[in-house]
Design a protein around this motif. Structure first.
Motif, mmCIF file in Angstrom:
data_model
loop_
_atom_site.group_PDB
_atom_site.id
_atom_site.type_symbol
_atom_site.label_atom_id
_atom_site.label_comp_id
_atom_site.label_asym_id
_atom_site.label_seq_id
_atom_site.Cartn_x
_atom_site.Cartn_y
_atom_site.Cartn_z
ATOM 1 N N PRO A 227 30.357 28.119 30.844
ATOM 2 C CA PRO A 227 30.929 27.129 31.770
ATOM 3 C C PRO A 227 31.403 27.769 33.071
ATOM 4 N N HIS A 228 31.687 26.903 34.059
ATOM 5 C CA HIS A 228 32.152 27.321 35.377
ATOM 6 C C HIS A 228 33.648 27.058 35.471
ATOM 7 N N ALA A 229 34.418 28.069 35.869
ATOM 8 C CA ALA A 229 35.875 27.927 35.940
ATOM 9 C C ALA A 229 36.349 27.406 37.285
ATOM 10 N N GLY A 230 35.640 27.718 38.363
ATOM 11 C CA GLY A 230 36.060 27.278 39.688
ATOM 12 C C GLY A 230 36.986 28.246 40.385
ATOM 13 N N ILE A 231 37.382 29.332 39.708
ATOM 14 C CA ILE A 231 38.204 30.394 40.304
ATOM 15 C C ILE A 231 37.362 31.658 40.320
ATOM 16 N N ARG A 232 37.252 32.276 41.482
ATOM 17 C CA ARG A 232 36.278 33.344 41.675
ATOM 18 C C ARG A 232 36.461 34.480 40.670
ATOM 19 N N GLU A 233 37.704 34.940 40.489
ATOM 20 C CA GLU A 233 37.935 36.051 39.573
ATOM 21 C C GLU A 233 37.576 35.674 38.140
ATOM 22 N N TYR A 234 37.898 34.448 37.747
ATOM 23 C CA TYR A 234 37.541 33.983 36.410
ATOM 24 C C TYR A 234 36.020 33.899 36.258
ATOM 25 N N ASP B 196 30.748 35.544 34.293
ATOM 26 C CA ASP B 196 29.398 36.041 34.557
ATOM 27 C C ASP B 196 29.101 37.283 33.729
ATOM 28 N N ALA B 197 30.121 38.166 33.612
ATOM 29 C CA ALA B 197 29.946 39.356 32.783
ATOM 30 C C ALA B 197 29.716 38.959 31.321
ATOM 31 N N MET B 198 30.429 37.938 30.864
ATOM 32 C CA MET B 198 30.222 37.451 29.501
ATOM 33 C C MET B 198 28.845 36.804 29.355
ATOM 34 N N GLU B 199 28.350 36.184 30.424
ATOM 35 C CA GLU B 199 27.004 35.598 30.383
ATOM 36 C C GLU B 199 25.951 36.693 30.222
ATOM 37 N N GLN C 241 27.935 26.741 41.603
ATOM 38 C CA GLN C 241 29.071 25.918 41.989
ATOM 39 C C GLN C 241 30.050 26.732 42.834
ATOM 40 N N ARG C 242 30.772 26.012 43.663
ATOM 41 C CA ARG C 242 31.695 26.656 44.594
ATOM 42 C C ARG C 242 32.954 27.120 43.861
ATOM 43 N N SER C 243 33.418 28.306 44.195
ATOM 44 C CA SER C 243 34.619 28.859 43.588
ATOM 45 C C SER C 243 35.622 29.227 44.670
ATOM 46 N N VAL C 244 36.880 29.204 44.301
ATOM 47 C CA VAL C 244 37.945 29.647 45.198
ATOM 48 C C VAL C 244 38.615 30.860 44.568
ATOM 49 N N SER C 245 39.241 31.670 45.395
ATOM 50 C CA SER C 245 39.878 32.876 44.881
ATOM 51 C C SER C 245 41.201 32.531 44.207
ATOM 52 N N LEU C 246 41.633 33.421 43.350
ATOM 53 C CA LEU C 246 42.916 33.234 42.680
ATOM 54 C C LEU C 246 44.059 33.293 43.692
ATOM 55 N N SER C 247 43.897 34.089 44.742
ATOM 56 C CA SER C 247 44.925 34.150 45.792
ATOM 57 C C SER C 247 45.081 32.800 46.482
ATOM 58 N N PHE C 248 43.951 32.108 46.693
ATOM 59 C CA PHE C 248 44.014 30.785 47.312
ATOM 60 C C PHE C 248 44.734 29.796 46.400
ATOM 61 N N VAL C 249 44.469 29.892 45.090
ATOM 62 C CA VAL C 249 45.144 29.002 44.138
ATOM 63 C C VAL C 249 46.650 29.234 44.165
ATOM 64 N N ALA D 26 45.859 27.955 32.293
ATOM 65 C CA ALA D 26 45.619 28.030 30.853
ATOM 66 C C ALA D 26 44.334 27.305 30.470
ATOM 67 N N ALA D 27 44.061 26.175 31.148
ATOM 68 C CA ALA D 27 42.821 25.441 30.864
ATOM 69 C C ALA D 27 41.600 26.294 31.230
ATOM 70 N N LYS D 28 41.722 27.066 32.297
ATOM 71 C CA LYS D 28 40.610 27.947 32.673
ATOM 72 C C LYS D 28 40.473 29.112 31.696
ATOM 73 N N LEU D 29 41.636 29.663 31.264
ATOM 74 C CA LEU D 29 41.587 30.780 30.329
ATOM 75 C C LEU D 29 41.039 30.349 28.969
#
Length: 446
Positions: free
Chosen positions: A196-203, A208-211, A5-13, A173-176
């Motif tokens: 699950p997929h968060a949609g924010i690249r850093e998250y 992925d590391a947890m996966e 799935q596509r993710s955006v960076s936290l800077s973009f958010v 908070a919903a992503k965290l």
């Protein structure tokens, strides 16, 4: 392979948050501007220059007499007599004092004018370049229209900042929360799920590391479970195979009892038969454990249980040339796991016998106490060391030289403590003048 799935960076958010917030603030400013212009066009408020225009109209042509202005006059004024007394004013208090000060100091500025009439009276006028309400009642009740409008604009901007910040906080908070959910499942070893997929690249990088951690843990636990299953199968097979030689030993011992034997030899054969039966019980318990079964709690006569304990350990004491002194003070019945409890108490008694020198005594006593019952085992050995008093009930602990740990696996007292705990009781270790003391206390369950 599933499409990522596509993710955006936290800077973009954060940048999007800043742009949205600035747009909301700009919209508030535009709305405020159009409202203020609308009020001026519909006659609700005056423009900022009206008060100055009114003063210029009042003093146009340098009039010789003072004419009182109407209620729609915006500027502050005070008419002073020849001697400085106040003849007329539309202000009072500190504002009037400020106008009087302008009269005394002969001060002049861009927002203050003075004019002296033919009769010697002087008028001092001061105005403010700001929007005012046309209605004099509103001017008296409310702050100046321009100040009130600016205050409302500031409140609107703060609300924009607050609502946008809360929106960002709620989204992040919903992503965290995903991390908390994943951690709980991993902590509970519920590993058969998809991260699950968060949609924010850093998250998503952290997820992925947890996966990877989940997959590694899943493989590790799977291999451990398979190894445990293999060990349990081997234990079950070994316990099953032990039944054959035990049956042969018991059968041959029983055949010997049918023969004419000296009294001392017959007694030894009887000991072999009793010990063989006890070993069969242990093998049966090992088979039950390997298959996941557990002994059920049954209502058992405590007196009979203690007598069986004495019978199963007296032969061991005689073989070690130790005198086993018993005293049965138990009464009634209790819900217990009889075989487990006999094994645990047997381990304690055997341990005491092994650490008592030949010719010594081991005291096995039972009694009823307040709130339950207890079994006490006291030997005449070297006693427990200080370390053993704290650690002897730990699994595989073998560090007590005073109790002769060589040849022992550190399981006897640990097993006894576990059985006592299972029965809602406790195991206590002490020393007395003669040696070591082990007390197993149980809550009354008659």
């Amino acid at each position: 392979m599933a499409k990522r799935q596509r993710s955006v960076s936290l800077s973009f958010v954060l940048l999007r948050f800043a742009i949205v917030m600035l747009c909301c603030m700009l919209l508030c400013c535009l709305v405020w501007y159009f409202v203020m212009v609308r009020f001026q066009n519909t006659g609700v408020t005056y423009q900022g220059a009206v008060s100055n225009q009114q003063v210029e109209q009042m003093l146009a042509g340098e009039p010789t007499t003072f004419v009182s202005p109407g209620d729609d006059f915006l500027a502050e004024y005070a008419l002073f007599g020849r001697n400085g007394e106040v003849l007329e004013s539309n202000v009072e208090g500190k504002k009037l004092e400020a106008l009087a000060g302008c009269l005394q100091e002969d001060a002049s500025s861009i927002d203050v004018l003075r004019h002296t009439y033919a009769d010697g009276s002087t008028v001092i006028l001061r105005w403010h370049f700001r929007a005012e309400f046309v209605n004099p009642v509103l001017r008296d009740m409310l702050p100046p229209a321009e100040y009130l409008g600016l205050a409302m604009l500031v409140v609107a901007l703060l609300l924009c900042l607050l609502f946008n910040t809360l929106w960002l906080r709620r989204r992040l908070a919903a992503k965290l929360k995903l991390f908390s959910e994943v951690s709980k499942k991993v902590g509970a070893q519920e590993l058969d799920f998809t991260i699950p997929h968060a949609g924010i690249r850093e998250y998503d990088q952290a997820l992925d590391a947890m996966e990877h951690m989940r997959e590694a843990l899943y493989r590790s636990l799977s291999s451990q479970w398979e190894a445990q299953q293999e060990r349990e199968a081997e234990m079950a097979a070994l316990a099953h195979d032990l039944k054959t030689p035990l049956t042969l030993v018991g059968g041959n011992a029983e055949l010997l009892l049918d023969e004419e034997l000296p009294e001392s030899s017959r007694k030894m054969v009887e000991t072999i038969v009793v010990s063989n039966d006890r070993a069969k019980q242990y093998v049966a318990g090992l088979l039950e454990t390997s298959t996941g079964a557990n002994e059920a709690f049954e209502n058992t006569c405590l007196t009979t249980m203690f007598d069986e304990l004495c019978q199963s350990t007296i032969a061991i004491a005689e073989a070690k040339r130790v005198c086993l002194q018993t005293q049965n003070g138990l009464k009634g019945a209790a819900s217990i796991q009889k075989d487990h409890l006999l094994r645990a108490l047997g381990n304690v008694v055997q341990n005491a016998i092994e650490h008592t020198p030949a010719g010594g005594n081991v005291y096995l006593e039972s009694s009823m106490i307040d709130g339950g019952w207890q079994v006490t085992v006291c030997d005449e050995g070297p006693g427990f060391s200080k370390a053993a008093l704290h650690h002897a009930t730990e699994r595989l602990w073998r560090g007590d030289a005073a109790r002769g740990a060589d040849g022992h696996n550190g399981l006897g007292l640990w097993f006894a403590a576990q059985v006592a705990k299972t029965h809602g009781g406790q195991l206590e270790l002490r020393n007395c003048d003669s040696g070591g003391v082990v007390i197993m206390k149980f809550c009354k369950n008659l």
